[in-house]
Scaffold this motif. Structure first.
Motif, PDB file in Angstrom:
ATOM      1  N   VAL A  51       7.602  -2.991   6.680  1.00  0.00           N
ATOM      2  CA  VAL A  51       8.884  -3.592   7.043  1.00  0.00           C
ATOM      3  C   VAL A  51       9.097  -4.890   6.270  1.00  0.00           C
ATOM      4  O   VAL A  51      10.175  -5.124   5.715  1.00  0.00           O
ATOM      5  N   ASP A  52       8.071  -5.725   6.215  1.00  0.00           N
ATOM      6  CA  ASP A  52       8.187  -7.004   5.495  1.00  0.00           C
ATOM      7  C   ASP A  52       8.513  -6.796   4.017  1.00  0.00           C
ATOM      8  O   ASP A  52       9.316  -7.527   3.446  1.00  0.00           O
ATOM      9  N   ARG A  53       7.886  -5.791   3.395  1.00  0.00           N
ATOM     10  CA  ARG A  53       8.158  -5.526   1.974  1.00  0.00           C
ATOM     11  C   ARG A  53       9.624  -5.169   1.758  1.00  0.00           C
ATOM     12  O   ARG A  53      10.245  -5.616   0.800  1.00  0.00           O
ATOM     13  N   ILE A  54      10.183  -4.375   2.644  1.00  0.00           N
ATOM     14  CA  ILE A  54      11.586  -3.988   2.491  1.00  0.00           C
ATOM     15  C   ILE A  54      12.509  -5.169   2.791  1.00  0.00           C
ATOM     16  O   ILE A  54      13.409  -5.482   2.018  1.00  0.00           O
ATOM     17  N   VAL A  55      12.277  -5.833   3.900  1.00  0.00           N
ATOM     18  CA  VAL A  55      13.149  -6.936   4.316  1.00  0.00           C
ATOM     19  C   VAL A  55      13.126  -8.074   3.302  1.00  0.00           C
ATOM     20  O   VAL A  55      14.143  -8.728   3.068  1.00  0.00           O
ATOM     21  N   ASN A  56      11.989  -8.291   2.669  1.00  0.00           N
ATOM     22  CA  ASN A  56      11.863  -9.404   1.723  1.00  0.00           C
ATOM     23  C   ASN A  56      12.122  -9.012   0.277  1.00  0.00           C
ATOM     24  O   ASN A  56      11.836  -9.785  -0.639  1.00  0.00           O
ATOM     25  N   MET A  57      12.692  -7.816   0.059  1.00  0.00           N
ATOM     26  CA  MET A  57      13.015  -7.390  -1.305  1.00  0.00           C
ATOM     27  C   MET A  57      14.028  -8.339  -1.931  1.00  0.00           C
ATOM     28  O   MET A  57      14.911  -8.864  -1.255  1.00  0.00           O
ATOM     29  N   ASP A  58      13.896  -8.492  -3.213  1.00  0.00           N
ATOM     30  CA  ASP A  58      14.849  -9.289  -3.981  1.00  0.00           C
ATOM     31  C   ASP A  58      16.213  -8.617  -3.917  1.00  0.00           C
ATOM     32  O   ASP A  58      16.336  -7.402  -4.102  1.00  0.00           O
ATOM     33  N   ASN A  59      17.236  -9.374  -3.651  1.00  0.00           N
ATOM     34  CA  ASN A  59      18.585  -8.817  -3.566  1.00  0.00           C
ATOM     35  C   ASN A  59      19.085  -8.281  -4.899  1.00  0.00           C
ATOM     36  O   ASN A  59      20.071  -7.558  -4.946  1.00  0.00           O
ATOM     37  N   ASP A  60      18.423  -8.629  -5.986  1.00  0.00           N
ATOM     38  CA  ASP A  60      18.811  -8.136  -7.303  1.00  0.00           C
ATOM     39  C   ASP A  60      18.110  -6.824  -7.647  1.00  0.00           C
ATOM     40  O   ASP A  60      18.239  -6.321  -8.754  1.00  0.00           O
ATOM     41  N   SER A  61      17.373  -6.278  -6.705  1.00  0.00           N
ATOM     42  CA  SER A  61      16.648  -5.030  -6.935  1.00  0.00           C
ATOM     43  C   SER A  61      17.638  -3.901  -7.208  1.00  0.00           C
ATOM     44  O   SER A  61      18.731  -3.871  -6.640  1.00  0.00           O
ATOM     45  N   PRO A  62      17.262  -2.946  -8.074  1.00  0.00           N
ATOM     46  CA  PRO A  62      18.153  -1.815  -8.336  1.00  0.00           C
ATOM     47  C   PRO A  62      18.271  -0.876  -7.128  1.00  0.00           C
ATOM     48  O   PRO A  62      19.170  -0.051  -7.069  1.00  0.00           O
ATOM     49  N   ILE A  63      17.379  -1.028  -6.170  1.00  0.00           N
ATOM     50  CA  ILE A  63      17.426  -0.215  -4.959  1.00  0.00           C
ATOM     51  C   ILE A  63      18.148  -1.020  -3.879  1.00  0.00           C
ATOM     52  O   ILE A  63      17.851  -2.187  -3.660  1.00  0.00           O
TER      53      ILE A  63
END
Length: 94
Positions: free
Chosen positions: A58-70
């Motif tokens: 969950v932390d990995r997803i929530v803390n993803m960079d907003n510039d990610s292509p996903i």
């Protein structure tokens, strides 16, 4: 989480419960063997996590960079939003 790898084709019992193989239940850390988080996986499968691994996921997803292509919101809806916290019964079913 390497201990949880493997393919098992299982079906639900008449009460809608799923038996988790002993091999997988025993792979959970001793202090986390009562609860499992289950979510959808890719390719028509389920993914199961014990508590610490679920929180890390969950932390990995929530803390993803907003510039990610996903798209983070899609991941949250598809994997976190569809998850279920389940408690094992005495026969190892959820």
């Amino acid at each position: 989480m390497a201990e949880l790898y493997g393919n098992f084709t299982k079906s639900l019992d008449p009460k809608g419960r799923l038996a988790i193989p002993v091999k997988h239940r025993n792979a959970f850390p001793e202090d986390q063997r009562d609860v499992v988080y289950i979510t959808r996986g890719i390719d028509k499968c389920l993914k199961a996590y014990y508590a610490n691994e679920w929180q890390a996921f969950v932390d990995r997803i929530v803390n993803m960079d907003n510039d990610s292509p996903i798209d983070k919101d899609v991941l949250v809806r598809e994997f976190i939003g569809r998850a279920s916290k389940s408690v094992f019964d005495k026969q190892g079913r959820v």
